[in-house]
Design a protein around this motif. Structure first.
Motif, PDB file in Angstrom:
ATOM      1  N   ILE A   1       0.839  -1.201   0.000  1.00  0.00           N
ATOM      2  CA  ILE A   1       0.000   0.000   0.000  1.00  0.00           C
ATOM      3  C   ILE A   1       0.874   1.251   0.000  1.00  0.00           C
ATOM      4  O   ILE A   1       0.637   2.203  -0.756  1.00  0.00           O
ATOM      5  CB  ILE A   1      -0.939   0.004   1.225  1.00  0.00           C
ATOM      6  CG1 ILE A   1      -1.984  -1.101   1.098  1.00  0.00           C
ATOM      7  CG2 ILE A   1      -1.615   1.367   1.386  1.00  0.00           C
ATOM      8  CD1 ILE A   1      -2.758  -1.348   2.385  1.00  0.00           C
ATOM      9  N   ALA A   2       1.915   1.249   0.836  1.00  0.00           N
ATOM     10  CA  ALA A   2       2.796   2.416   0.928  1.00  0.00           C
ATOM     11  C   ALA A   2       3.491   2.685  -0.402  1.00  0.00           C
ATOM     12  O   ALA A   2       3.573   3.832  -0.857  1.00  0.00           O
ATOM     13  CB  ALA A   2       3.828   2.192   2.035  1.00  0.00           C
ATOM     14  N   GLY A   3       3.990   1.619  -1.041  1.00  0.00           N
ATOM     15  CA  GLY A   3       4.658   1.798  -2.325  1.00  0.00           C
ATOM     16  C   GLY A   3       3.719   2.339  -3.384  1.00  0.00           C
ATOM     17  O   GLY A   3       4.058   3.277  -4.124  1.00  0.00           O
ATOM     18  N   ARG A   4       2.524   1.777  -3.444  1.00  0.00           N
ATOM     19  CA  ARG A   4       1.565   2.258  -4.445  1.00  0.00           C
ATOM     20  C   ARG A   4       1.155   3.694  -4.143  1.00  0.00           C
ATOM     21  O   ARG A   4       0.992   4.510  -5.057  1.00  0.00           O
ATOM     22  CB  ARG A   4       0.340   1.348  -4.470  1.00  0.00           C
ATOM     23  CG  ARG A   4      -0.662   1.740  -5.546  1.00  0.00           C
ATOM     24  CD  ARG A   4      -1.695   0.678  -5.789  1.00  0.00           C
ATOM     25  NE  ARG A   4      -2.630   1.080  -6.829  1.00  0.00           N
ATOM     26  CZ  ARG A   4      -3.614   0.324  -7.290  1.00  0.00           C
ATOM     27  NH1 ARG A   4      -3.781  -0.899  -6.787  1.00  0.00           N
ATOM     28  NH2 ARG A   4      -4.414   0.752  -8.244  1.00  0.00           N
ATOM     29  N   ALA A   5       0.963   4.026  -2.856  1.00  0.00           N
ATOM     30  CA  ALA A   5       0.562   5.379  -2.477  1.00  0.00           C
ATOM     31  C   ALA A   5       1.616   6.401  -2.901  1.00  0.00           C
ATOM     32  O   ALA A   5       1.285   7.489  -3.394  1.00  0.00           O
ATOM     33  CB  ALA A   5       0.315   5.450  -0.982  1.00  0.00           C
ATOM     34  N   LEU A   6       2.908   6.065  -2.733  1.00  0.00           N
ATOM     35  CA  LEU A   6       3.958   7.003  -3.112  1.00  0.00           C
ATOM     36  C   LEU A   6       3.925   7.306  -4.609  1.00  0.00           C
ATOM     37  O   LEU A   6       4.058   8.466  -5.016  1.00  0.00           O
ATOM     38  CB  LEU A   6       5.327   6.447  -2.716  1.00  0.00           C
ATOM     39  CG  LEU A   6       5.683   6.558  -1.228  1.00  0.00           C
ATOM     40  CD1 LEU A   6       6.985   5.826  -0.937  1.00  0.00           C
ATOM     41  CD2 LEU A   6       5.782   8.020  -0.799  1.00  0.00           C
ATOM     42  N   TRP A   7       3.739   6.282  -5.430  1.00  0.00           N
ATOM     43  CA  TRP A   7       3.653   6.528  -6.871  1.00  0.00           C
ATOM     44  C   TRP A   7       2.371   7.290  -7.220  1.00  0.00           C
ATOM     45  O   TRP A   7       2.368   8.140  -8.114  1.00  0.00           O
ATOM     46  CB  TRP A   7       3.711   5.208  -7.641  1.00  0.00           C
ATOM     47  CG  TRP A   7       5.080   4.604  -7.650  1.00  0.00           C
ATOM     48  CD1 TRP A   7       5.516   3.516  -6.969  1.00  0.00           C
ATOM     49  CD2 TRP A   7       6.221   5.099  -8.360  1.00  0.00           C
ATOM     50  NE1 TRP A   7       6.837   3.284  -7.198  1.00  0.00           N
ATOM     51  CE2 TRP A   7       7.303   4.229  -8.068  1.00  0.00           C
ATOM     52  CE3 TRP A   7       6.436   6.171  -9.231  1.00  0.00           C
ATOM     53  CZ2 TRP A   7       8.577   4.429  -8.602  1.00  0.00           C
ATOM     54  CZ3 TRP A   7       7.711   6.371  -9.760  1.00  0.00           C
ATOM     55  CH2 TRP A   7       8.760   5.502  -9.448  1.00  0.00           C
ATOM     56  N   PHE A   8       1.296   6.994  -6.505  1.00  0.00           N
ATOM     57  CA  PHE A   8       0.038   7.714  -6.724  1.00  0.00           C
ATOM     58  C   PHE A   8       0.231   9.203  -6.434  1.00  0.00           C
ATOM     59  O   PHE A   8      -0.154  10.065  -7.235  1.00  0.00           O
ATOM     60  CB  PHE A   8      -1.044   7.132  -5.808  1.00  0.00           C
ATOM     61  CG  PHE A   8      -2.351   7.870  -5.850  1.00  0.00           C
ATOM     62  CD1 PHE A   8      -3.325   7.529  -6.771  1.00  0.00           C
ATOM     63  CD2 PHE A   8      -2.604   8.913  -4.961  1.00  0.00           C
ATOM     64  CE1 PHE A   8      -4.539   8.211  -6.808  1.00  0.00           C
ATOM     65  CE2 PHE A   8      -3.812   9.603  -4.992  1.00  0.00           C
ATOM     66  CZ  PHE A   8      -4.774   9.246  -5.927  1.00  0.00           C
TER      67      PHE A   8
END
Length: 629
Positions: A264-271
């Motif tokens: 979730i954290a990785g996807r949130a950063l790219w988002f």
């Protein structure tokens, strides 16, 4: 023109473009969560309330006492005039932008003013600035950046002292002056933490910047930052505990494995990176993405990007990216927060973090200006203009709840939470048919949630189907036997069907599970009043007012009970409150006038009675009786 005068002009220019970009919200109203923070916030009404703001961590939804102290001060100045709170938010954001400019200039970032102006008018920040509830962010931003500036001044003075050999007395004088900057930095950091605890990232960010500018972080730096780390960690842990125990961020929606949180954290950063670099289709509530194994690509991509920047020795870019990721870390789902129930990302989570990527882009444009000044400056001007237009348009969405939720449902049509909130706004506006469509859609999306059944029941009751409404309330209670709203709504149905004893039991159940349910207290009080149980009615009306201080009807009801208990002066006070809160409340004005007449205040009594009749001519016969007393 002198250097100091020019700097003042540049600072005023920053504030001016901020005010222009946010002009649509300056006359806006209250929206979602604002009632909890301002409208119905009982702590804003008195000196005792101000004490509770600081002394009782559970007196409010979150323990951010400095934020609520600003609300307290504003309430004393302009009550519930929403534009006043909006203007304060925008001015704080403008001040934060000025401080950012000074911090970036202090560490010699190219294009410091351009970077600060881009941040000031970036559309991703609209949610933090245009939403009164997010005073947390803008106030924290001011304190965070002021602390950073003061600490860098402290650090710079220490560096200069190391490079000189001067007389001992002169050294001691400079040391005392340097210590005062450290005290200022620490004080502003504490203020930032008492505004919003995501400020805990500041000492790590300072280490990052110092390592970049000085080439290394010394033991002296670590020693001076130790109190920052200690204060930040302790208050952050306290906030995490309150979010679970007090706010309610606990249950199946928050039961995630650590590996899932990493994805979730990785996807949130790219988002967030995409939204910062291309700020279109911004939403108040974004779709909640599913956590699947393939999403390991996102955290892996973050690590790869950092590794590439390190290997290429692009130190400035690496620092910017690490600042972005590290400052966003507290909001990357490693800590439970209530909004994780319906989304993992939100624009206001990166109010400070987005500085990293914005500075990365603006610094690149500033450097390009050395090679191609005309093109780079033109591109910079165009970027700034587009950001201002985007913020101006986005700010208009936050003017009222209907605009906000209509915009959100268009961008997130598969969220039960969004349909529910839009349905409630429409139902309050008596747009029953459209509200029903959204409540039904919410029920389709989340049939296992009590809220969706309850909202459908509310609408069925409003359209004249009490049997259908009762079925939905029962289903809501089957799913959650502690759901106070369903008991309250059942009580209303039973009351309307002429079953006061049964209605009373439902209201009592609602209050048992939702002690701060103002309407349940009031309705129970009305039933007790009908039964001539005046002390009981009085307790319930007082409880309703404690839960919702701006509840004009409860003030009026309490005043009527107090009249019957021969406590006219106290009754007059509650009638006066009802009239203050709702100036067009004709019945309250008539009651106020009647009590004033009995107290011998004839001129004011006549004024109130006449105004009541103007508002509602049907009260004329009662007005005559009041004036004859």
């Amino acid at each position: 023109m002198g250097t100091r005068a020019k700097e003042w002009l540049w600072g005023l220019a920053l504030m001016a473009i901020t005010l222009i970009a946010y002009a649509p919200i300056l006359g806006g109203g209250f929206i979602w969560d604002d009632p909890d923070y301002v409208v119905n916030n009982a702590t804003l009404r008195s000196a005792r309330g101000l004490f509770n703001i600081w002394a009782h961590p559970t007196a409010l939804p979150q323990y951010y006492p400095l934020v609520h102290t600003t609300f307290w001060a504003e309430y004393q100045l302009w009550g519930l005039w929403a534009p006043g709170y909006h203007v304060t938010n925008v001015l704080l954001h403008g001040l934060a932008a000025i401080l950012l400019w000074r911090v970036l200039k202090k560490i010699a970032v190219p294009g410091a003013w351009f970077a600060a102006s881009a941040w000031a008018v970036h559309p991703v920040n609209v949610e933090s600035v245009a939403w009164i509830t997010e005073r947390k962010n803008v106030l924290m931003g001011v304190m965070y950046l002021a602390s950073a500036w003061a600490y860098l001044e402290f650090e710079a003075r220490g560096k200069r002292q190391e490079a000189r050999e001067v007389r001992r007395r002169s050294d001691e004088g400079r040391e005392r002056n340097r210590d005062s900057w450290y005290a200022v930095a620490l004080g502003f950091f504490v203020a930032a933490m008492l505004s919003k605890t995501v400020a805990c990232s500041l000492p790590a960010a300072l280490m990052l910047v110092i390592g970049w500018k000085r080439g290394r972080v010394t033991w002296s730096h670590l020693l001076s930052l130790t109190p920052f780390f200690a204060i930040g960690a302790s208050l952050a842990l306290a906030t995490a505990h309150l979010e679970r125990a007090h706010v309610g961020a606990i249950g199946k929606e928050w039961q995630l494995f650590f590996a899932e949180r990493v994805m979730i954290a990785g996807r949130a950063l790219w988002f967030y990176a995409l939204k910062i670099l291309w700020p279109v289709n911004l939403a108040f509530v974004y779709p909640k993405f599913r956590v699947e194994t393939w999403q390991w690509v996102f955290p892996a991509g973050v690590l790869l990007a950092v590794a590439v920047l390190g290997l290429m020795r692009w130190r400035g870019a690496l620092v910017a990216v690490l600042f972005f990721a590290g400052t966003a870390l507290p909001a990357l789902s490693f800590v439970n927060v209530y909004p994780m129930r319906y989304t993992f990302v939100a624009d206001h989570y990166v109010y400070i973090a987005n500085i990293g990527l914005i500075v990365l882009v603006t610094a690149a444009l500033a450097r390009a200006a050395n090679e191609w000044p005309g093109i780079a400056r033109g591109a910079g001007g165009a970027v700034l203009a587009l950001l201002m237009i985007g913020t101006f348009v986005r700010a208009g969405v936050f003017v009222d709840e209907l605009s906000l939720w209509r915009d959100t449902v268009a961008k997130n049509p598969n969220s039960w939470m969004v349909h529910t909130n839009l349905g409630r706004v429409l139902a309050d506006a008596k747009n029953v048919n459209e509200a029903e469509r959204h409540f039904q859609r919410a029920l389709e999306l989340a049939p296992g949630l009590p809220e969706t059944h309850w909202n459908v029941g509310i609408n069925l009751a409003a359209t004249g189907d009490p049997a259908g409404a009762l079925r939905e309330y029962d289903e809501a209670l089957r799913l959650d036997p502690t759901f106070g709203e369903a008991y309250y709504s059942r009580g209303n149905l039973l009351r309307d069907q002429g079953k006061p004893a049964e209605a009373r039991r439902e209201y009592e159940a609602a209050i048992r599970f939702s002690p701060a349910h103002a309407k349940a207290h009031r309705n129970l009080g009305l039933l007790l009043d009908q039964e001539k149980i005046l002390d009981g009615a009085r307790r319930e009306f007082e409880a309703a007012i404690n839960a919702e201080p701006e509840y004009a009807e409860a003030h009026n009801d309490l005043g009527k009970v107090l009249v019957r208990q021969k406590q006219l002066t106290e009754a007059a006070g509650h009638f006066a409150e009802a009239v203050r809160i709702k100036p067009a409340f004709a019945e309250a004005r008539l009651n106020f006038g009647s009590v004033l007449m009995a107290l011998g205040q004839l001129a004011e009594a006549e004024k109130q009675v006449r105004e009541a009749v103007q508002l509602d001519p049907s009260l004329a016969k009662y007005a005559e009786q009041a004036l004859k007393r």
